[in-house]
Write a protein that holds these residues in place. Structure first.
Motif, PDB file in Angstrom:
ATOM      1  N   GLY A 109       0.810  -1.202   0.000  1.00 15.17           N
ATOM      2  CA  GLY A 109       0.000   0.000   0.000  1.00 15.17           C
ATOM      3  C   GLY A 109       0.847   1.257   0.000  1.00 15.17           C
ATOM      4  N   VAL A 110       0.366   2.271  -0.703  1.00 18.56           N
ATOM      5  CA  VAL A 110       0.976   3.593  -0.657  1.00 18.56           C
ATOM      6  C   VAL A 110      -0.085   4.559  -0.175  1.00 18.56           C
ATOM      7  CG1 VAL A 110       2.674   3.123  -2.462  1.00 18.56           C
ATOM      8  CG2 VAL A 110       0.426   4.004  -3.091  1.00 18.56           C
ATOM      9  N   THR A 111       0.354   5.702   0.338  1.00 15.90           N
ATOM     10  CA  THR A 111      -0.590   6.609   0.984  1.00 15.90           C
ATOM     11  C   THR A 111      -1.307   7.518   0.003  1.00 15.90           C
ATOM     12  OG1 THR A 111       1.221   8.156   1.392  1.00 15.90           O
ATOM     13  CG2 THR A 111       0.700   6.581   3.146  1.00 15.90           C
ATOM     14  N   SER A 112      -0.826   7.588  -1.238  1.00 13.95           N
ATOM     15  CA  SER A 112      -1.464   8.434  -2.238  1.00 13.95           C
ATOM     16  C   SER A 112      -1.009   7.997  -3.623  1.00 13.95           C
ATOM     17  CB  SER A 112      -1.093   9.901  -2.028  1.00 13.95           C
ATOM     18  OG  SER A 112       0.280  10.109  -2.326  1.00 13.95           O
ATOM     19  N   ALA A 113      -1.656   8.532  -4.641  1.00 20.50           N
ATOM     20  CA  ALA A 113      -1.232   8.235  -6.007  1.00 20.50           C
ATOM     21  C   ALA A 113       0.196   8.716  -6.249  1.00 20.50           C
ATOM     22  CB  ALA A 113      -2.191   8.881  -6.995  1.00 20.50           C
ATOM     23  N   GLN A 114       0.547   9.842  -5.653  1.00 16.50           N
ATOM     24  CA  GLN A 114       1.885  10.384  -5.836  1.00 16.50           C
ATOM     25  C   GLN A 114       2.951   9.421  -5.343  1.00 16.50           C
ATOM     26  OE1 GLN A 114       2.393  14.348  -4.275  1.00 16.50           O
ATOM     27  NE2 GLN A 114       4.534  14.472  -4.883  1.00 16.50           N
ATOM     28  N   GLY A 115       2.600   8.628  -4.342  1.00 17.52           N
ATOM     29  CA  GLY A 115       3.562   7.681  -3.807  1.00 17.52           C
ATOM     30  C   GLY A 115       4.029   6.660  -4.822  1.00 17.52           C
ATOM     31  N   MET A 116       3.203   6.414  -5.820  1.00 19.30           N
ATOM     32  CA  MET A 116       3.570   5.458  -6.858  1.00 19.30           C
ATOM     33  C   MET A 116       4.729   5.951  -7.697  1.00 19.30           C
ATOM     34  SD  MET A 116       2.644   2.480  -7.888  1.00 19.30           S
ATOM     35  CE  MET A 116       2.600   1.370  -9.279  1.00 19.30           C
ATOM     36  N   SER A 117       4.921   7.260  -7.764  1.00 17.30           N
ATOM     37  CA  SER A 117       5.969   7.829  -8.602  1.00 17.30           C
ATOM     38  C   SER A 117       7.346   7.773  -7.956  1.00 17.30           C
ATOM     39  CB  SER A 117       5.639   9.291  -8.939  1.00 17.30           C
ATOM     40  OG  SER A 117       5.719  10.104  -7.776  1.00 17.30           O
ATOM     41  N   ALA A 118       7.414   7.544  -6.674  1.00 19.16           N
ATOM     42  CA  ALA A 118       8.702   7.556  -5.974  1.00 19.16           C
ATOM     43  C   ALA A 118       9.560   6.380  -6.428  1.00 19.16           C
ATOM     44  CB  ALA A 118       8.475   7.487  -4.466  1.00 19.16           C
ATOM     45  N   SER A 119      10.825   6.648  -6.643  1.00 13.67           N
ATOM     46  CA  SER A 119      11.727   5.605  -7.146  1.00 13.67           C
ATOM     47  C   SER A 119      11.901   4.473  -6.142  1.00 13.67           C
ATOM     48  CB  SER A 119      13.085   6.205  -7.485  1.00 13.67           C
ATOM     49  OG  SER A 119      13.660   6.792  -6.326  1.00 13.67           O
ATOM     50  N   THR A 120      11.621   4.738  -4.880  1.00 12.36           N
ATOM     51  CA  THR A 120      11.798   3.727  -3.851  1.00 12.36           C
ATOM     52  C   THR A 120      10.571   2.848  -3.667  1.00 12.36           C
ATOM     53  OG1 THR A 120      11.094   5.353  -2.218  1.00 12.36           O
ATOM     54  CG2 THR A 120      13.474   5.107  -2.565  1.00 12.36           C
ATOM     55  N   THR A 121       9.490   3.162  -4.365  1.00  6.76           N
ATOM     56  CA  THR A 121       8.266   2.369  -4.219  1.00  6.76           C
ATOM     57  C   THR A 121       8.394   1.065  -5.003  1.00  6.76           C
ATOM     58  OG1 THR A 121       6.887   4.327  -3.960  1.00  6.76           O
ATOM     59  CG2 THR A 121       5.792   2.303  -4.642  1.00  6.76           C
ATOM     60  N   PRO A 122       8.343  -0.064  -4.319  1.00  8.80           N
ATOM     61  CA  PRO A 122       8.445  -1.339  -5.043  1.00  8.80           C
ATOM     62  C   PRO A 122       7.181  -1.611  -5.856  1.00  8.80           C
ATOM     63  CG  PRO A 122       8.094  -1.712  -2.708  1.00  8.80           C
ATOM     64  CD  PRO A 122       8.247  -0.250  -2.875  1.00  8.80           C
ATOM     65  N   ARG A 123       7.371  -2.139  -7.065  1.00  3.28           N
ATOM     66  CA  ARG A 123       6.258  -2.325  -7.978  1.00  3.28           C
ATOM     67  C   ARG A 123       6.382  -3.662  -8.701  1.00  3.28           C
ATOM     68  NH1 ARG A 123       9.124   2.305  -9.656  1.00  3.28           N
ATOM     69  NH2 ARG A 123       8.358   4.244  -8.740  1.00  3.28           N
ATOM     70  N   PHE A 124       5.248  -4.200  -9.065  1.00  2.64           N
ATOM     71  CA  PHE A 124       5.209  -5.263 -10.064  1.00  2.64           C
ATOM     72  C   PHE A 124       5.108  -4.587 -11.426  1.00  2.64           C
ATOM     73  CE2 PHE A 124       5.056  -8.785  -7.326  1.00  2.64           C
ATOM     74  CZ  PHE A 124       4.131  -8.598  -6.327  1.00  2.64           C
ATOM     75  N   TRP A 125       5.746  -5.202 -12.402  1.00  7.06           N
ATOM     76  CA  TRP A 125       5.754  -4.626 -13.748  1.00  7.06           C
ATOM     77  C   TRP A 125       5.091  -5.569 -14.739  1.00  7.06           C
ATOM     78  CZ3 TRP A 125       7.189   0.275 -14.331  1.00  7.06           C
ATOM     79  CH2 TRP A 125       8.031   0.846 -13.382  1.00  7.06           C
ATOM     80  N   GLY A 126       4.409  -4.968 -15.716  1.00  3.01           N
ATOM     81  CA  GLY A 126       3.892  -5.736 -16.832  1.00  3.01           C
ATOM     82  C   GLY A 126       4.842  -5.617 -18.009  1.00  3.01           C
ATOM     83  N   GLN A 127       4.505  -6.328 -19.071  1.00  2.00           N
ATOM     84  CA  GLN A 127       5.286  -6.146 -20.288  1.00  2.00           C
ATOM     85  C   GLN A 127       4.870  -4.829 -20.926  1.00  2.00           C
ATOM     86  OE1 GLN A 127       2.307  -7.151 -20.742  1.00  2.00           O
ATOM     87  NE2 GLN A 127       1.799  -6.509 -22.801  1.00  2.00           N
ATOM     88  N   GLY A 128       5.666  -4.283 -21.751  1.00  2.00           N
ATOM     89  CA  GLY A 128       5.363  -2.984 -22.321  1.00  2.00           C
ATOM     90  C   GLY A 128       4.539  -3.064 -23.584  1.00  2.00           C
ATOM     91  N   THR A 129       3.980  -1.915 -23.940  1.00  2.00           N
ATOM     92  CA  THR A 129       3.297  -1.766 -25.222  1.00  2.00           C
ATOM     93  C   THR A 129       3.863  -0.523 -25.887  1.00  2.00           C
ATOM     94  OG1 THR A 129       1.133  -1.670 -26.313  1.00  2.00           O
ATOM     95  CG2 THR A 129       1.341  -0.470 -24.229  1.00  2.00           C
TER      96      THR A 129
END
Length: 127
Positions: A101-121
């Motif tokens: 969980g992140v506290t806001s949408a902006q939190g998703m932009s932080a380089s330290t936020t761990p993410r799952f990635w999809g393939q690109g288009t």
């Protein structure tokens, strides 16, 4: 978690495209989602994000006013509507899901936020 992006293609400058990303593997509705892009020879950069409730969005300055992110939790899908496209928008676009969980949408932009990635288009905008 699997993230399947689609909707890329070739479009003329000034045109529009809508990207979609379908998520599977865990409960979609409780995680913040985002779109990132990587142009040739450049690092991956943040584009837009949307909070798990859908009531909070955040955009990179370069796309603000032209792109709109949205989500349909019933369909486990996040969208990126791209209008007034420019040649500099040419890139491979990736969807991502916050691992925790992140506290806001902006939190998703932080380089330290761990993410799952999809393939690109691939999105190509011709001048």
């Amino acid at each position: 978690v699997q993230l399947q992006a689609s909707g890329g293609g070739l479009v003329q400058a000034g045109g529009s495209l809508r990207l979609s990303c379908v998520a599977s593997g865990r409960t979609f509705s409780v995680y913040t989602m985002g779109w990132f892009r990587q142009a040739p020879g450049k690092e991956r950069e943040f584009v837009a994000s949307i909070f798990w409730r859908g009531d909070n969005t955040y955009y990179a300055d370069s796309v603000k006013g032209r792109f709109t992110i949205s989500r349909d939790n019933a369909k486990n899908t996040v969208y990126l509507q791209m209008n007034s496209l420019k040649p500099e928008d040419t890139a491979v676009y990736y969807c991502a899901q916050a691992i925790r969980g992140v506290t806001s949408a902006q939190g998703m932009s932080a380089s330290t936020t761990p993410r799952f990635w999809g393939q690109g288009t691939l999105v190509t905008v011709s001048s």
